[in-house]
Design a protein around this motif. Structure first.
Motif, PDB file in Angstrom:
ATOM      1  N   THR A   1       0.824  -1.197   0.000  1.00 15.67           N
ATOM      2  CA  THR A   1       0.000   0.000   0.000  1.00 15.67           C
ATOM      3  C   THR A   1       0.860   1.251   0.000  1.00 15.67           C
ATOM      4  OG1 THR A   1      -1.881   1.089   1.058  1.00 15.67           O
ATOM      5  CG2 THR A   1      -0.210   0.198   2.515  1.00 15.67           C
ATOM      6  N   VAL A   2       0.218   2.350  -0.345  1.00 15.12           N
ATOM      7  CA  VAL A   2       0.836   3.674  -0.273  1.00 15.12           C
ATOM      8  C   VAL A   2      -0.060   4.527   0.606  1.00 15.12           C
ATOM      9  CG1 VAL A   2       1.526   5.726  -1.570  1.00 15.12           C
ATOM     10  CG2 VAL A   2       1.856   3.453  -2.575  1.00 15.12           C
ATOM     11  N   ARG A   3       0.542   5.224   1.547  1.00 15.42           N
ATOM     12  CA  ARG A   3      -0.192   6.116   2.436  1.00 15.42           C
ATOM     13  C   ARG A   3       0.463   7.490   2.391  1.00 15.42           C
ATOM     14  NH1 ARG A   3       1.121   7.441   8.506  1.00 15.42           N
ATOM     15  NH2 ARG A   3      -0.755   8.519   9.110  1.00 15.42           N
ATOM     16  N   GLU A   4      -0.362   8.513   2.401  1.00 11.59           N
ATOM     17  CA  GLU A   4       0.164   9.866   2.535  1.00 11.59           C
ATOM     18  C   GLU A   4      -0.127  10.351   3.934  1.00 11.59           C
ATOM     19  OE1 GLU A   4       0.121  12.728  -0.732  1.00 11.59           O
ATOM     20  OE2 GLU A   4      -1.300  11.338  -1.676  1.00 11.59           O
ATOM     21  N   TYR A   5       0.802  11.118   4.454  1.00 10.67           N
ATOM     22  CA  TYR A   5       0.612  11.745   5.756  1.00 10.67           C
ATOM     23  C   TYR A   5       0.860  13.238   5.580  1.00 10.67           C
ATOM     24  CZ  TYR A   5       1.294  13.150  10.584  1.00 10.67           C
ATOM     25  OH  TYR A   5       1.202  13.782  11.796  1.00 10.67           O
TER      26      TYR A   5
ATOM     27  N   PHE B   1       5.509   4.106   1.651  1.00  6.25           N
ATOM     28  CA  PHE B   1       5.370   2.913   0.831  1.00  6.25           C
ATOM     29  C   PHE B   1       5.551   1.700   1.737  1.00  6.25           C
ATOM     30  CE2 PHE B   1       6.848   6.395  -1.735  1.00  6.25           C
ATOM     31  CZ  PHE B   1       6.126   6.281  -2.915  1.00  6.25           C
ATOM     32  N   TYR B   2       4.500   0.896   1.871  1.00 12.32           N
ATOM     33  CA  TYR B   2       4.522  -0.269   2.749  1.00 12.32           C
ATOM     34  C   TYR B   2       4.730  -1.535   1.934  1.00 12.32           C
ATOM     35  CZ  TYR B   2       2.913   2.661   6.558  1.00 12.32           C
ATOM     36  OH  TYR B   2       2.831   3.631   7.516  1.00 12.32           O
ATOM     37  N   PHE B   3       5.799  -2.269   2.261  1.00 12.73           N
ATOM     38  CA  PHE B   3       6.168  -3.482   1.540  1.00 12.73           C
ATOM     39  C   PHE B   3       5.977  -4.711   2.415  1.00 12.73           C
ATOM     40  CE2 PHE B   3       8.573  -0.170  -0.555  1.00 12.73           C
ATOM     41  CZ  PHE B   3       8.560  -0.536  -1.893  1.00 12.73           C
ATOM     42  N   SER B   4       5.511  -5.785   1.801  1.00 15.43           N
ATOM     43  CA  SER B   4       5.479  -7.073   2.475  1.00 15.43           C
ATOM     44  C   SER B   4       6.930  -7.540   2.599  1.00 15.43           C
ATOM     45  CB  SER B   4       4.671  -8.068   1.638  1.00 15.43           C
ATOM     46  OG  SER B   4       4.733  -9.344   2.220  1.00 15.43           O
ATOM     47  N   CYS B   5       7.339  -7.885   3.807  1.00 17.25           N
ATOM     48  CA  CYS B   5       8.718  -8.329   4.039  1.00 17.25           C
ATOM     49  C   CYS B   5       8.718  -9.588   4.886  1.00 17.25           C
ATOM     50  CB  CYS B   5       9.516  -7.243   4.776  1.00 17.25           C
ATOM     51  SG  CYS B   5       9.748  -5.730   3.842  1.00 17.25           S
ATOM     52  N   ARG B   6       9.839 -10.267   4.883  1.00 21.64           N
ATOM     53  CA  ARG B   6      10.024 -11.397   5.796  1.00 21.64           C
ATOM     54  C   ARG B   6      11.430 -11.344   6.349  1.00 21.64           C
ATOM     55  NH1 ARG B   6      12.321 -16.025   4.945  1.00 21.64           N
ATOM     56  NH2 ARG B   6      13.319 -16.522   2.993  1.00 21.64           N
ATOM     57  N   LEU B   7      11.563 -11.833   7.573  1.00 17.45           N
ATOM     58  CA  LEU B   7      12.870 -11.862   8.214  1.00 17.45           C
ATOM     59  C   LEU B   7      13.710 -12.971   7.600  1.00 17.45           C
ATOM     60  CD1 LEU B   7      11.786 -11.557  11.950  1.00 17.45           C
ATOM     61  CD2 LEU B   7      12.781  -9.765  10.523  1.00 17.45           C
ATOM     62  N   ARG B   8      14.977 -12.695   7.376  1.00 18.29           N
ATOM     63  CA  ARG B   8      15.878 -13.747   6.882  1.00 18.29           C
ATOM     64  C   ARG B   8      16.054 -14.824   7.948  1.00 18.29           C
ATOM     65  NH1 ARG B   8      18.810 -12.730   2.056  1.00 18.29           N
ATOM     66  NH2 ARG B   8      18.553 -10.567   1.429  1.00 18.29           N
ATOM     67  N   ASP B   9      16.035 -14.431   9.222  1.00 18.94           N
ATOM     68  CA  ASP B   9      16.152 -15.360  10.342  1.00 18.94           C
ATOM     69  C   ASP B   9      14.978 -15.113  11.290  1.00 18.94           C
ATOM     70  OD1 ASP B   9      16.784 -16.937  12.500  1.00 18.94           O
ATOM     71  OD2 ASP B   9      18.624 -15.864  13.019  1.00 18.94           O
ATOM     72  N   PRO B  10      13.854 -15.833  11.091  1.00 19.92           N
ATOM     73  CA  PRO B  10      12.657 -15.566  11.888  1.00 19.92           C
ATOM     74  C   PRO B  10      12.825 -15.828  13.385  1.00 19.92           C
ATOM     75  CG  PRO B  10      12.188 -17.138  10.112  1.00 19.92           C
ATOM     76  CD  PRO B  10      13.644 -16.857  10.077  1.00 19.92           C
TER      77      PRO B  10
ATOM     78  N   PRO C   1      -0.022   3.692  11.036  1.00 25.42           N
ATOM     79  CA  PRO C   1      -1.349   4.247  10.846  1.00 25.42           C
ATOM     80  C   PRO C   1      -2.427   3.236  11.213  1.00 25.42           C
ATOM     81  CG  PRO C   1      -0.468   3.620   8.724  1.00 25.42           C
ATOM     82  CD  PRO C   1       0.602   3.352   9.751  1.00 25.42           C
ATOM     83  N   ARG C   2      -3.469   3.699  11.873  1.00 24.54           N
ATOM     84  CA  ARG C   2      -4.558   2.830  12.323  1.00 24.54           C
ATOM     85  C   ARG C   2      -5.286   2.180  11.149  1.00 24.54           C
ATOM     86  NH1 ARG C   2      -4.532   6.838  16.291  1.00 24.54           N
ATOM     87  NH2 ARG C   2      -5.776   8.280  15.069  1.00 24.54           N
ATOM     88  N   ALA C   3      -5.493   2.922  10.072  1.00 26.86           N
ATOM     89  CA  ALA C   3      -6.240   2.388   8.931  1.00 26.86           C
ATOM     90  C   ALA C   3      -5.540   1.185   8.308  1.00 26.86           C
ATOM     91  CB  ALA C   3      -6.458   3.465   7.883  1.00 26.86           C
ATOM     92  N   LEU C   4      -4.236   1.147   8.342  1.00 25.93           N
ATOM     93  CA  LEU C   4      -3.508  -0.002   7.797  1.00 25.93           C
ATOM     94  C   LEU C   4      -3.792  -1.237   8.630  1.00 25.93           C
ATOM     95  CD1 LEU C   4      -1.571  -1.315   5.830  1.00 25.93           C
ATOM     96  CD2 LEU C   4       0.323  -0.422   7.191  1.00 25.93           C
TER      97      LEU C   4
ATOM     98  N   GLY D   1      -4.293   6.932   0.919  1.00 24.36           N
ATOM     99  CA  GLY D   1      -4.463   8.392   0.921  1.00 24.36           C
ATOM    100  C   GLY D   1      -4.007   8.999   2.236  1.00 24.36           C
ATOM    101  N   ASP D   2      -4.518  10.161   2.551  1.00 24.46           N
ATOM    102  CA  ASP D   2      -4.117  10.917   3.748  1.00 24.46           C
ATOM    103  C   ASP D   2      -5.013  10.525   4.909  1.00 24.46           C
ATOM    104  OD1 ASP D   2      -3.022  12.826   5.477  1.00 24.46           O
ATOM    105  OD2 ASP D   2      -4.398  14.371   4.773  1.00 24.46           O
ATOM    106  N   ILE D   3      -4.632   9.462   5.617  1.00 24.64           N
ATOM    107  CA  ILE D   3      -5.441   8.950   6.720  1.00 24.64           C
ATOM    108  C   ILE D   3      -4.572   8.761   7.960  1.00 24.64           C
ATOM    109  CG2 ILE D   3      -7.192   7.800   5.333  1.00 24.64           C
ATOM    110  CD1 ILE D   3      -4.416   5.783   6.765  1.00 24.64           C
ATOM    111  N   SER D   4      -5.228   8.570   9.095  1.00 28.26           N
ATOM    112  CA  SER D   4      -4.527   8.274  10.366  1.00 28.26           C
ATOM    113  C   SER D   4      -4.340   6.797  10.496  1.00 28.26           C
ATOM    114  CB  SER D   4      -5.332   8.770  11.549  1.00 28.26           C
ATOM    115  OG  SER D   4      -5.373  10.167  11.558  1.00 28.26           O
TER     116      SER D   4
END
Length: 153
Positions: free
Chosen positions: A68-72, A91-100, A132-135, A150-153
């Motif tokens: 997702t993309v969020r503006e603040y 810019f929010y990216f799905s990520c994973r830890l190399r060593d969980p 952000p709460r909406a995420l 968009g521009d949300i909290s």
């Protein structure tokens, strides 16, 4: 003088029904943020996520898809008193830890208000002070196609 618009790259790290967040404290108490931060000139967003996760978590991550993309726009939110001149595109990216299984005791450069790192159950997010709460609402969905907040909290 107006501050320039700032890009920020953030990690959404979900594992076994939990999300990894930075734990922070301000004058009103504990709050949580998705790890990540400002993009540097000449740096790709995915590289900013990797660097910021090393700084804030002390962990290496593998960067996946953009979620997702969020503006603040600070003047529109509860923190307008001190953030009125801030405009940030996140810019929010799905990520994973190399060593969980690793611990998070070796953050190289935590944020000023950061006091730790914590796995939080996705189901507990609505009852917590997370930005952000909406995420957080979107993360509880079974399927999460890319979306624009968009521009949300």
């Amino acid at each position: 003088m107006t501050k320039p618009i700032r890009n920020s790259a953030k990690a959404v790290i979900i594992h076994n029904g939990n999300v990894l967040l930075t734990k922070n404290q301000d004058s009103t108490g504990i709050f949580y943020l998705f790890p990540g931060g400002g993009q540097e000139k000449g740096e790709e967003l995915k590289d900013a996520v990797v660097r910021e996760c090393m700084e804030e978590l002390g962990a290496e991550v593998e960067v996946g898809d953009l979620l997702t993309v969020r503006e603040y726009i600070g003047s529109h939110h509860e923190f307008a008193r001190w953030d009125a001149d801030v405009h940030q595109v996140e810019f929010y990216f799905s990520c994973r830890l190399r060593d969980p299984g690793q611990s998070f005791a070796h953050a190289a450069n935590p944020d000023e208000k950061q006091i730790g790192v914590e796995w939080v159950k996705l189901q507990d997010l609505p009852d917590m002070r997370v930005f952000p709460r909406a995420l957080c609402k979107e993360l509880s969905r079974e399927k999460r196609p890319p979306f624009y907040l968009g521009d949300i909290s």
